[in-house]
Each structure stands twice: as C-alpha cells, then as structure tokens.
Design a protein around this motif. Structure first.
Motif: not given
Length: 168
Positions: A4-8, A89-93
């Motif tokens: 899913t995406q929330r903003g970037d 975009q970015y994502y945390w892991v």
C-alpha cells in the motif's frame, strides 16, 4: 502482493517477507518477488547490482558500518532500514542479516537478508535517532554518528541488539 502507498511511503503486509542474498561485495545474487515489486526495479536490474542501490539518504552511514562489521565477522545483525525505490519512494524494514557459510569449506560466501514490516513504535523511535545521527555525521563524520548512537544506548543501558529487538 499486498503493498500500500501513503504519500511517498510504501507499506507491505506484516505477514510477508522481503528476501535477498548478496555476494561478499554486497552485489545482489537473489531477490524474491516482494523485493522486486516494492523496489520498483526489474529483476535483471537488481541481480548483480550493489545492494546499496536501495540506500536512502536518510540512513546514517554508521548503521551500515555496524551491519558490515557484524556480518563480515560472521555474526547476525538486526536493524531498522529505510530504503529508496527506483521511483524515489521509500519503505521501512526491520532487517535480519546473516552470513552465508559454505557447509563444506566453512568459508563465508555471501549474505542473506530477511526483512519484515517494522513496528510503528519502532519507526517512532528509530527515525528521530537516525536524524540525529545524520546531523552528527554532517558535523563530524561516521565516528561522530557512531558515538551518538553509543551514548544513546549507554544512557538507555541497553546493547544495540536489545535496543533494536525491543521494538519488534
């Protein structure tokens, strides 16, 4: 897959895992489907590329120094990592990285990483700490960032591992 995406920012389902393997120089030798999908790269762009193709500028270099020191010494390591996708975009892991040892020769031959969705509480604590570490790096380099982390852990009276694992 459940991204899913929330903003970037991208998020992935907490029941899914991002998996990759690298050679000793950190070049990607394997990427699972979720890794490929969330990164925005095609498999052929990832295989052979340095894993730091995903490095987000918000990540302190001192954290990667800790990661490399640990796995090159044959130890496992946990870390919160903010990654950047091909489209910025970015994502945390929440990453778990282990050395791969050849069972016959007992030699280190690469690294294996399994990443899962991080806890919201973990990000609430880690993101501001990483910001402080980046500020320290800008003023005094990687060692200043590492000193800030070490002082923070000392004040909390916890080891790096205990700190990271306390926000699962």
């Amino acid at each position: 897959m459940s991204i899913t995406q929330r903003g970037d920012e991208l998020h992935f389902d907490e029941n899914l895992f991002i998996v990759s393997k690298t050679d000793l120089q950190g070049r990607i030798t394997y990427a699972n489907d979720l890794f490929i999908q969330i990164s925005g790269y095609q498999e052929k762009e990832l295989i052979g590329a340095p894993h730091n193709i995903l490095r987000h500028p918000d990540m302190p270099k001192a954290i990667f120094k800790i990661l490399w020191e640990r796995v090159q010494a044959g130890n496992e390591v946990f870390a919160y990592v903010k990654n950047r996708t091909k489209s910025n975009q970015y994502y945390w892991v929440h990453a778990y990285i282990t050395p791969i040892i050849d069972t016959k020769t007992k030699q280190l031959i690469g690294y294996h990483s399994v990443r899962r969705a991080p806890s919201a509480k973990g990000i609430e604590v880690i993101a501001p700490l990483y910001k402080k570490m980046l500020d320290a790096e800008a003023r005094g380099g990687i060692q200043a960032s590492r000193t800030l982390l070490d002082n923070t852990l000392s004040q909390l009276k916890v080891s790096y591992d205990a700190f990271i694992l306390s926000y699962e």
